[in-house]
Design a protein around this motif. Structure first.
Motif, PDB file in Angstrom:
ATOM      1  N   SER A  74       1.837 -13.187   3.257  1.00 22.85           N
ATOM      2  CA  SER A  74       1.098 -12.106   3.891  1.00 22.85           C
ATOM      3  C   SER A  74       1.029 -10.915   2.944  1.00 22.85           C
ATOM      4  N   VAL A  75       0.191  -9.945   3.291  1.00 23.05           N
ATOM      5  CA  VAL A  75       0.103  -8.721   2.499  1.00 23.05           C
ATOM      6  C   VAL A  75       1.463  -8.037   2.431  1.00 23.05           C
ATOM      7  N   ALA A  76       2.161  -7.974   3.562  1.00 22.52           N
ATOM      8  CA  ALA A  76       3.465  -7.310   3.594  1.00 22.52           C
ATOM      9  C   ALA A  76       4.478  -8.026   2.705  1.00 22.52           C
ATOM     10  N   GLU A  77       4.427  -9.372   2.666  1.00 22.31           N
ATOM     11  CA  GLU A  77       5.382 -10.124   1.849  1.00 22.31           C
ATOM     12  C   GLU A  77       5.120  -9.910   0.360  1.00 22.31           C
ATOM     13  N   VAL A  78       3.842  -9.948  -0.045  1.00 26.45           N
ATOM     14  CA  VAL A  78       3.521  -9.689  -1.452  1.00 26.45           C
ATOM     15  C   VAL A  78       3.875  -8.250  -1.809  1.00 26.45           C
ATOM     16  N   PHE A  79       3.608  -7.330  -0.895  1.00 19.01           N
ATOM     17  CA  PHE A  79       3.944  -5.931  -1.130  1.00 19.01           C
ATOM     18  C   PHE A  79       5.449  -5.772  -1.307  1.00 19.01           C
ATOM     19  N   ALA A  80       6.238  -6.502  -0.502  1.00 20.41           N
ATOM     20  CA  ALA A  80       7.692  -6.431  -0.626  1.00 20.41           C
ATOM     21  C   ALA A  80       8.147  -6.894  -2.011  1.00 20.41           C
ATOM     22  N   LEU A  81       7.506  -7.949  -2.533  1.00 23.15           N
ATOM     23  CA  LEU A  81       7.835  -8.413  -3.879  1.00 23.15           C
ATOM     24  C   LEU A  81       7.478  -7.358  -4.916  1.00 23.15           C
ATOM     25  N   ARG A 109      -3.580 -13.413  -7.365  1.00 22.84           N
ATOM     26  CA  ARG A 109      -4.834 -14.157  -7.535  1.00 22.84           C
ATOM     27  C   ARG A 109      -5.006 -15.225  -6.464  1.00 22.84           C
ATOM     28  N   ALA A 110      -3.894 -15.681  -5.873  1.00 24.04           N
ATOM     29  CA  ALA A 110      -3.980 -16.727  -4.850  1.00 24.04           C
ATOM     30  C   ALA A 110      -4.359 -16.180  -3.485  1.00 24.04           C
ATOM     31  N   LEU A 111      -4.338 -14.853  -3.337  1.00 26.55           N
ATOM     32  CA  LEU A 111      -4.675 -14.263  -2.051  1.00 26.55           C
ATOM     33  C   LEU A 111      -6.185 -14.220  -1.848  1.00 26.55           C
ATOM     34  N   PRO A 112      -6.636 -14.354  -0.614  1.00 29.76           N
ATOM     35  CA  PRO A 112      -8.078 -14.206  -0.335  1.00 29.76           C
ATOM     36  C   PRO A 112      -8.497 -12.759  -0.561  1.00 29.76           C
ATOM     37  N   PRO A 113      -9.798 -12.512  -0.803  1.00 22.23           N
ATOM     38  CA  PRO A 113     -10.281 -11.170  -1.149  1.00 22.23           C
ATOM     39  C   PRO A 113      -9.891 -10.076  -0.157  1.00 22.23           C
ATOM     40  N   ASP A 114      -9.918 -10.384   1.155  1.00 23.26           N
ATOM     41  CA  ASP A 114      -9.590  -9.341   2.124  1.00 23.26           C
ATOM     42  C   ASP A 114      -8.130  -8.923   2.025  1.00 23.26           C
ATOM     43  N   LYS A 115      -7.244  -9.874   1.724  1.00 19.29           N
ATOM     44  CA  LYS A 115      -5.833  -9.532   1.569  1.00 19.29           C
ATOM     45  C   LYS A 115      -5.598  -8.753   0.281  1.00 19.29           C
ATOM     46  N   VAL A 116      -6.354  -9.081  -0.766  1.00 25.85           N
ATOM     47  CA  VAL A 116      -6.227  -8.338  -2.019  1.00 25.85           C
ATOM     48  C   VAL A 116      -6.617  -6.879  -1.805  1.00 25.85           C
ATOM     49  N   ARG A 117      -7.693  -6.653  -1.065  1.00 31.49           N
ATOM     50  CA  ARG A 117      -8.114  -5.275  -0.773  1.00 31.49           C
ATOM     51  C   ARG A 117      -7.031  -4.520  -0.009  1.00 31.49           C
ATOM     52  N   ASP A 118      -6.459  -5.173   0.987  1.00 34.12           N
ATOM     53  CA  ASP A 118      -5.404  -4.526   1.761  1.00 34.12           C
ATOM     54  C   ASP A 118      -4.181  -4.252   0.895  1.00 34.12           C
ATOM     55  N   LEU A 119      -3.846  -5.208   0.026  1.00 34.32           N
ATOM     56  CA  LEU A 119      -2.691  -5.026  -0.846  1.00 34.32           C
ATOM     57  C   LEU A 119      -2.881  -3.824  -1.767  1.00 34.32           C
ATOM     58  N   ARG A 120      -4.071  -3.690  -2.335  1.00 31.66           N
ATOM     59  CA  ARG A 120      -4.328  -2.572  -3.240  1.00 31.66           C
ATOM     60  C   ARG A 120      -4.296  -1.236  -2.498  1.00 31.66           C
ATOM     61  N   ARG A 121      -4.819  -1.206  -1.285  1.00 30.99           N
ATOM     62  CA  ARG A 121      -4.756   0.019  -0.483  1.00 30.99           C
ATOM     63  C   ARG A 121      -3.305   0.353  -0.147  1.00 30.99           C
ATOM     64  N   PHE A 122      -2.516  -0.670   0.126  1.00 25.39           N
ATOM     65  CA  PHE A 122      -1.098  -0.478   0.428  1.00 25.39           C
ATOM     66  C   PHE A 122      -0.377   0.089  -0.801  1.00 25.39           C
ATOM     67  N   LEU A 123      -0.678  -0.471  -1.969  1.00 27.84           N
ATOM     68  CA  LEU A 123      -0.035  -0.024  -3.205  1.00 27.84           C
ATOM     69  C   LEU A 123      -0.397   1.416  -3.548  1.00 27.84           C
ATOM     70  N   GLU A 152       2.640  -1.745   7.326  1.00 31.66           N
ATOM     71  CA  GLU A 152       1.372  -2.374   6.935  1.00 31.66           C
ATOM     72  C   GLU A 152       0.255  -1.974   7.890  1.00 31.66           C
ATOM     73  N   THR A 153       0.529  -2.065   9.181  1.00 32.14           N
ATOM     74  CA  THR A 153      -0.491  -1.710  10.174  1.00 32.14           C
ATOM     75  C   THR A 153      -0.779  -0.213  10.162  1.00 32.14           C
ATOM     76  N   ALA A 154       0.277   0.603  10.156  1.00 34.73           N
ATOM     77  CA  ALA A 154       0.100   2.055  10.244  1.00 34.73           C
ATOM     78  C   ALA A 154      -0.621   2.617   9.030  1.00 34.73           C
ATOM     79  N   PHE A 155      -0.272   2.160   7.840  1.00 33.96           N
ATOM     80  CA  PHE A 155      -0.890   2.682   6.623  1.00 33.96           C
ATOM     81  C   PHE A 155      -2.336   2.201   6.485  1.00 33.96           C
ATOM     82  N   LEU A 156      -2.566   0.916   6.698  1.00 31.33           N
ATOM     83  CA  LEU A 156      -3.896   0.366   6.467  1.00 31.33           C
ATOM     84  C   LEU A 156      -4.894   0.808   7.530  1.00 31.33           C
ATOM     85  N   GLN A 157      -4.435   1.008   8.748  1.00 35.14           N
ATOM     86  CA  GLN A 157      -5.344   1.384   9.829  1.00 35.14           C
ATOM     87  C   GLN A 157      -5.255   2.868  10.175  1.00 35.14           C
TER      88      GLN A 157
END
Length: 239
Positions: A74-81, A109-123, A152-157
């Motif tokens: 998930s986005v949160a798991e990749v973010f944790a790493l 790179r293995a994440l789908p585009p929507d998760k990549v966008r969320d990950l970058r916004r999270f970062l 993840e929910t609070a920051f992204l939304q």
């Protein structure tokens, strides 16, 4: 235990034990046989090859060569790493930084585009700096595992986050804030948020936050967060 955690536990169990029964798996994950059978079906849909023998006592076996067809992170798991690597890098304790970055790049790179966008916004909300030697860390505690999914929910939304906060004196208060940034000052981690009740930014030590809950009502606009000169966005660490 969520479906995701159950399924991960089932895969770990089958890899560790080779063969198991549905009843044993149900006992391990604390769910019914029917739920475990649904989880096994979902894992098969994701690409895991799981063999089963018919009958109530039949065994279940994971093909050791099987792999999932889609990334389960998930986005949160990749973010944790990513933040784990960032915090070690900030502390000057990452001897294999190049390999860590290469591995994380492959995961991203293995994440789908929507998760990549969320990950970058999270970062974009993550900052690192240096902790003053005058700060007392003798009471450092473990962080609530529910914190990162709530973030993840609070920051992204852009939704308000409620939680209980224990201050340095041990007093506990209920807070509702606008989360704007996460700050790593190794070994301490902070939530930087606008507190409407105080009409100012506040730094909340994450190990003192408990019972986080996203308020799914009103949203807020992003504010400029003032930081000291030594604090940098986490993306700058790779430059």
């Amino acid at each position: 235990m969520t479906a995701r955690l159950r399924q991960d536990a089932i895969v770990r169990s089958l890899r560790r034990n080779g063969t198991s029964t549905v009843a044993d798996l149900a006992g391990e994950v604390g769910a019914s046989r029917r739920t475990v059978l649904r989880d096994i079906s979902a894992l098969r849909d994701e690409g895991f090859v799981i063999h089963s023998e018919p009958g109530r006592g039949g065994g279940v076996q994971l093909d050791p060569q099987s792999v999932q067809t889609t990334a389960r992170l998930s986005v949160a798991e990749v973010f944790a790493l990513l933040i784990s690597v960032a915090s070690m890098r900030a502390a000057g304790n990452l001897p294999f930084a190049g390999l860590a970055d290469a591995g994380l790049a492959k995961i991203e790179r293995a994440l789908p585009p929507d998760k990549v966008r969320d990950l970058r916004r999270f970062l974009d909300c993550l900052y690192v700096g240096r902790l003053s030697p005058l700060v007392d860390i003798s009471d450092l505690a473990a962080m609530d595992p529910a914190l990162l999914p709530a973030f993840e929910t609070a920051f992204l939304q852009r939704q308000y986050l409620g939680f209980q906060y224990r201050d340095a004196r041990g007093a506990v208060t209920n807070r509702v804030v606008e989360p704007h940034a996460m700050l790593i000052l190794p070994p301490l981690w902070y939530l930087v948020a606008w507190d409407p009740a105080r009409e100012d930014f506040r730094h909340f030590r994450m190990d003192r936050i408990s019972r986080p809950a996203v308020d799914e009502g009103a949203t807020f606009q992003r504010r400029h967060v003032p930081f000291e000169d030594h604090v940098r966005p986490v993306r700058d660490l790779s430059r």
